[in-house]
Design an enzyme around this catalytic site. Structure first.
Site, PDB file in Angstrom:
ATOM      1  CE1 TYR A 116      -4.271  -1.860   0.920  1.00  0.00           C
ATOM      2  CE2 TYR A 116      -2.709  -3.273   1.680  1.00  0.00           C
ATOM      3  CZ  TYR A 116      -3.983  -2.974   1.160  1.00  0.00           C
ATOM      4  OH  TYR A 116      -5.032  -3.842   1.074  1.00  0.00           O
ATOM      5  CG  HIS A 148      -6.565  -4.819  -5.949  1.00  0.00           C
ATOM      6  ND1 HIS A 148      -7.400  -4.516  -4.876  1.00  0.00           N
ATOM      7  CD2 HIS A 148      -7.234  -6.029  -6.530  1.00  0.00           C
ATOM      8  CE1 HIS A 148      -8.412  -5.453  -4.795  1.00  0.00           C
ATOM      9  NE2 HIS A 148      -8.487  -6.313  -5.819  1.00  0.00           N
ATOM     10  CG  HIS A 149      -8.030  -0.859  -3.631  1.00  0.00           C
ATOM     11  ND1 HIS A 149      -7.752  -2.139  -3.062  1.00  0.00           N
ATOM     12  CD2 HIS A 149      -7.514  -0.096  -2.586  1.00  0.00           C
ATOM     13  CE1 HIS A 149      -7.379  -2.022  -1.936  1.00  0.00           C
ATOM     14  NE2 HIS A 149      -7.172  -0.889  -1.605  1.00  0.00           N
ATOM     15  CG  HIS A 220      -3.788  -3.319  -2.785  1.00  0.00           C
ATOM     16  ND1 HIS A 220      -4.963  -4.215  -3.023  1.00  0.00           N
ATOM     17  CD2 HIS A 220      -2.867  -3.832  -2.566  1.00  0.00           C
ATOM     18  CE1 HIS A 220      -4.576  -5.242  -2.628  1.00  0.00           C
ATOM     19  NE2 HIS A 220      -3.257  -5.203  -2.482  1.00  0.00           N
ATOM     20  CG  HIS A 302     -12.944  -3.557  -2.187  1.00  0.00           C
ATOM     21  ND1 HIS A 302     -11.939  -3.657  -3.496  1.00  0.00           N
ATOM     22  CD2 HIS A 302     -12.222  -3.266  -1.251  1.00  0.00           C
ATOM     23  CE1 HIS A 302     -10.768  -3.841  -2.760  1.00  0.00           C
ATOM     24  NE2 HIS A 302     -10.941  -3.614  -1.463  1.00  0.00           N
ATOM     25  CG  HIS A 304      -8.512  -8.025  -0.856  1.00  0.00           C
ATOM     26  ND1 HIS A 304      -7.312  -7.439  -0.576  1.00  0.00           N
ATOM     27  CD2 HIS A 304      -9.235  -6.872  -1.036  1.00  0.00           C
ATOM     28  CE1 HIS A 304      -6.942  -6.240  -0.593  1.00  0.00           C
ATOM     29  NE2 HIS A 304      -8.352  -5.828  -0.736  1.00  0.00           N
TER      30      HIS A 304
END
EC number: 1.14.17.-
Length: 348
Positions: A116, A148-149, A220, A302, A304
């Site tokens: 992150y 990823h985000h 991320h 959201h 994972h």
């Protein structure tokens, strides 16, 4: 014609023909087929089409299928996740609207599974209120599976420009103290999603004393192959207008807090995790500023890799309302906003 396949990947003609050809066109480069079908066919060989993610598998051969059966497609195949019933976005934006970019500058992505990265930015000074009307992801070419985000947080207005000189790994013991002042999420984007367009009567406010002046962008990075030497310059583009809209946009987060105490017991065939935004929490959050409630116009679900299905439930006066949003076929690599067909009111 309507065909289906089995676990042996053999095509079989469906005795119940539910797909109907509406239009067909072919030239030297393209073949276009438009077809229709009921959302629920009551055919065991068909999948119902709902508001959940649909994984479309496509394959083709340059020759038409003959009497002997289909021709093997070879490498002419692929998959794509879609949300077929997501309402179309009303996007009428002038190409001349101003914008500004928030992008990382040569971030070295470590050769580890998850990173992150946080970077502070200053919103360009506006001398009067403006509304952001659209936010687009700017993902560096070739890094579509790495990023990823992205989360954008509003930070304290008491900071100064010295916080802009560097980025740092988030949630790290040596993370700058200024990062701790950034608690309010004002935008979120996740992998597979496209740009987000606000409804015509809504915008993200910038330019007033109460609006974001400093923001923290959290990216991320997902690097499961531990690739070395990656340098990233991804970020966000914010398009804005001086034409003020009726409502200011915001973000309300609900669900499970990210925590090491959130565990799935080993060997479980399935496991449901629940997060609750309680009556008391909503009363505290909305009671003073928004006693008439807030209007929800879009939802971003959201999770994972362990996520398989997500539901956002809504209760009022002890009774469950219609689901705000759901995805029973959640795809980790396809996370985009679901625009609600009608706005929903959340009351304190």
């Amino acid at each position: 014609q309507d065909y289906f396949t089995d676990e042996n990947r053999v095509l079989k003609k469906d005795p119940q023909q539910d797909y109907h050809l509406e239009y067909a066109m072919e030239n030297s480069t393209h073949t276009i087929l438009a077809f229709s079908r009921e959302l629920h066919t009551c055919d065991t060989n068909d999948k119902s089409i709902t508001e959940s993610t649909v994984r479309v598998i496509w394959a083709y051969h340059h020759k038409d299928m003959g009497e002997a059966g289909q021709n093997y497609h070879g490498s002419n195949r692929g998959t794509k996740s879609l949300r077929l019933l997501n309402p179309e976005k009303e996007e009428v934006l002038s190409a001349s609207l101003p914008y500004f970019d928030l992008t990382n500058k040569d971030v070295p992505v470590p050769d580890k599974d998850t990173t992150y990265w946080c970077q502070m930015f200053k919103i360009p000074v506006q001398h009067e209120k403006h509304h952001v009307t659209k936010i687009e992801p700017l993902i560096q070419k070739g890094h579509e599976n790495l990023v990823h985000h992205i989360l954008l947080y509003q930070c304290s207005s008491n900071l100064n420009d010295s916080v802009l000189d560097y980025g740092h790994e988030c949630y790290h013991p040596n993370m700058p103290d200024s990062f701790l002042t950034c608690e309010t999420v004002i935008f979120a984007w996740a992998i597979g999603g496209e740009g987000f367009t606000y409804p015509p009567h809504v915008g993200l406010s910038i330019g007033t004393a109460a609006d974001p002046q400093f923001v923290l962008m959290e990216v991320h990075y997902d690097n499961p192959s531990y690739t070395e030497g990656l340098i990233d310059n991804s970020g966000l583009r914010l398009i804005y207008t001086p034409v003020i809209r009726k409502y200011d946009a915001g973000v309300i987060e609900a669900g499970l807090w990210v925590s090491l105490f959130h565990n799935i017991p080993p060997g479980m065939p399935e496991f449901v995790s629940e997060g609750h935004c309680t009556l008391e929490c909503l009363e505290e959050a909305l009671g003073a500023e928004r006693p008439a409630g807030i209007h929800v116009f879009a939802v971003l679900l959201h999770a994972h890799l362990a996520g398989r299905a997500i539901r956002m439930r809504h209760f009022h006066n002890g009774e469950e309302q219609e689901l705000l949003a759901y995805d029973d076929e959640f795809d980790f690599n396809f996370q985009e906003f679901q625009y609600l067909k009608e706005e929903r009111t959340i009351l304190p």
